[in-house]
Design a protein around this motif. Sequence first.
Motif, PDB file in Angstrom:
ATOM      1  N   ARG A 150       2.850  12.308   8.927  1.00 26.07           N
ATOM      2  CA  ARG A 150       2.544  11.886  10.295  1.00 26.07           C
ATOM      3  C   ARG A 150       3.499  10.761  10.693  1.00 26.07           C
ATOM      4  N   HIS A 151       4.064  10.865  11.893  1.00 25.60           N
ATOM      5  CA  HIS A 151       5.065   9.883  12.337  1.00 25.60           C
ATOM      6  C   HIS A 151       4.624   8.455  12.086  1.00 25.60           C
ATOM      7  N   HIS A 152       3.387   8.153  12.395  1.00 26.54           N
ATOM      8  CA  HIS A 152       2.819   6.859  11.981  1.00 26.54           C
ATOM      9  C   HIS A 152       1.315   6.982  11.829  1.00 26.54           C
ATOM     10  N   SER A 153       0.804   6.372  10.783  1.00 24.70           N
ATOM     11  CA  SER A 153      -0.631   6.228  10.590  1.00 24.70           C
ATOM     12  C   SER A 153      -1.077   4.823  10.961  1.00 24.70           C
TER      13      SER A 153
ATOM     14  N   GLY B  66       0.536  17.437  19.744  1.00 26.41           N
ATOM     15  CA  GLY B  66       1.969  17.629  19.530  1.00 26.41           C
ATOM     16  C   GLY B  66       2.655  16.543  18.751  1.00 26.41           C
ATOM     17  N   GLY B  67       1.916  15.758  17.982  1.00 26.06           N
ATOM     18  CA  GLY B  67       2.515  14.650  17.248  1.00 26.06           C
ATOM     19  C   GLY B  67       3.575  15.093  16.255  1.00 26.06           C
ATOM     20  N   ARG B  68       4.570  14.281  16.107  1.00 24.40           N
ATOM     21  CA  ARG B  68       5.731  14.588  15.279  1.00 24.40           C
ATOM     22  C   ARG B  68       5.422  14.424  13.796  1.00 24.40           C
ATOM     23  N   ILE B  69       5.884  15.376  13.003  1.00 26.46           N
ATOM     24  CA  ILE B  69       5.852  15.277  11.552  1.00 26.46           C
ATOM     25  C   ILE B  69       7.273  15.004  11.080  1.00 26.46           C
ATOM     26  N   ILE B  70       7.444  13.943  10.298  1.00 21.40           N
ATOM     27  CA  ILE B  70       8.795  13.546   9.894  1.00 21.40           C
ATOM     28  C   ILE B  70       9.083  13.979   8.455  1.00 21.40           C
ATOM     29  N   ASP B  71      10.349  14.122   8.185  1.00 20.97           N
ATOM     30  CA  ASP B  71      10.847  14.375   6.833  1.00 20.97           C
ATOM     31  C   ASP B  71      11.515  13.090   6.366  1.00 20.97           C
TER      32      ASP B  71
ATOM     33  N   LEU C  26       0.824  -1.208   0.000  1.00 27.81           N
ATOM     34  CA  LEU C  26       0.000   0.000   0.000  1.00 27.81           C
ATOM     35  C   LEU C  26       0.859   1.261   0.000  1.00 27.81           C
ATOM     36  N   GLY C  27       2.149   1.099   0.296  1.00 22.18           N
ATOM     37  CA  GLY C  27       3.064   2.237   0.322  1.00 22.18           C
ATOM     38  C   GLY C  27       3.551   2.629   1.697  1.00 22.18           C
ATOM     39  N   PHE C  28       3.239   1.821   2.718  1.00 21.27           N
ATOM     40  CA  PHE C  28       3.700   2.143   4.066  1.00 21.27           C
ATOM     41  C   PHE C  28       5.189   1.825   4.212  1.00 21.27           C
ATOM     42  N   ARG C  29       5.888   2.699   4.963  1.00 22.17           N
ATOM     43  CA  ARG C  29       7.312   2.511   5.260  1.00 22.17           C
ATOM     44  C   ARG C  29       7.523   2.501   6.772  1.00 22.17           C
ATOM     45  N   LEU C  30       8.528   1.756   7.194  1.00 22.29           N
ATOM     46  CA  LEU C  30       8.829   1.651   8.626  1.00 22.29           C
ATOM     47  C   LEU C  30       9.387   2.969   9.149  1.00 22.29           C
ATOM     48  N   THR C  31       8.819   3.436  10.268  1.00 22.58           N
ATOM     49  CA  THR C  31       9.327   4.637  10.936  1.00 22.58           C
ATOM     50  C   THR C  31      10.282   4.248  12.056  1.00 22.58           C
ATOM     51  N   ASP C  32       9.818   3.432  12.980  1.00 24.63           N
ATOM     52  CA  ASP C  32      10.682   2.935  14.046  1.00 24.63           C
ATOM     53  C   ASP C  32      10.036   1.754  14.755  1.00 24.63           C
ATOM     54  N   VAL C  33      10.789   1.183  15.718  1.00 24.48           N
ATOM     55  CA  VAL C  33      10.344   0.012  16.471  1.00 24.48           C
ATOM     56  C   VAL C  33      10.639   0.254  17.942  1.00 24.48           C
TER      57      VAL C  33
END
Length: 300
Positions: free
Chosen positions: A194-197, A266-271, A166-173
């Motif tokens: 959005r940091h994670h959806s 305050g959720g993080r927005i990532i680049d 679907l196009g999702f990528r890993l942000t963190d664990v």
Amino acid sequence: MSQVVELGYVGIEATQLDAWERFGTELMGMQLGSRSPDALTLRMDEKAHRWIVVSGTADDLAFTGFGCASHADLDVISERLRASGSTVTEGDAKLAAAREVQRIAITADPLGNRVELYVGLADAPTPFVSPKHVSRFVTGENGAGHQVLIEKGMDRQRLVDWYGLLGFRLTDVIDQEVAPGIVASVAFLHCNGRHHSLALANMPHPKRMHHFMIEAADMNDVGLAFDRCMDAKQPFEMTLGLHPNDRMFSFYVHTPSGFSVEFGWGGRIIDETTWTVQHLDQLSTWGHRAPEAVAALLTP
């Protein structure tokens, strides 16, 4: 690469529609979109709905809607899923009208969770007005919020690979030892800034979804919602706290269906061009304690 661009809406099958209406409007501050004997919708912004609650016995996640930017993107993603062995069915006009989208396709992830891929979620005919004066819910190009799905013992890589289609990528664990020899593990994935959806959790939980996060634009909205839930004696899962990865200041409260809503700010927005996948060992920087533990500490 064609990909989904947002988590646009979530569907719940619930036994208590009246309780859901009260929870969504009076406690969370969402606006009632529509109501019938068998269903209701809740608004968080200018869109026709972000939550769809239908009458049923499951009291659990019923479906998740992921938005595509164009019909061509929906076609590419559908073919990619079919090539991997997934069944994808084109939704009819009746379903598209019910979801208030231009077009819809239905599939299921390896856990059996229904996934709806759509184009063109409609705007509501009237402006959004929070009945509890929530400043604004943070949605827009980054979608309605995030959901955390329970892995139910399935191999995580299989799920990560499927959502990757679907196009999702890993942000963190995050892997945290919550008791001697017991580790709660969560993988976080993004499809926009959005940091994670979406997150995938390996932990005991009876529902398909551990929680859905809704984010307000003002920190005071979190405190006001927290007070409303306390005054209403709505059961909490976790008290106020802060997450180290997405930097969300939030609390968790049980819905009438048993899973939770995380109400945050305050959720993080990532680049993504500069982001490096992180591996952490702590789910919360501080707080997010069980209400029973807090009550015991406050009892003389």
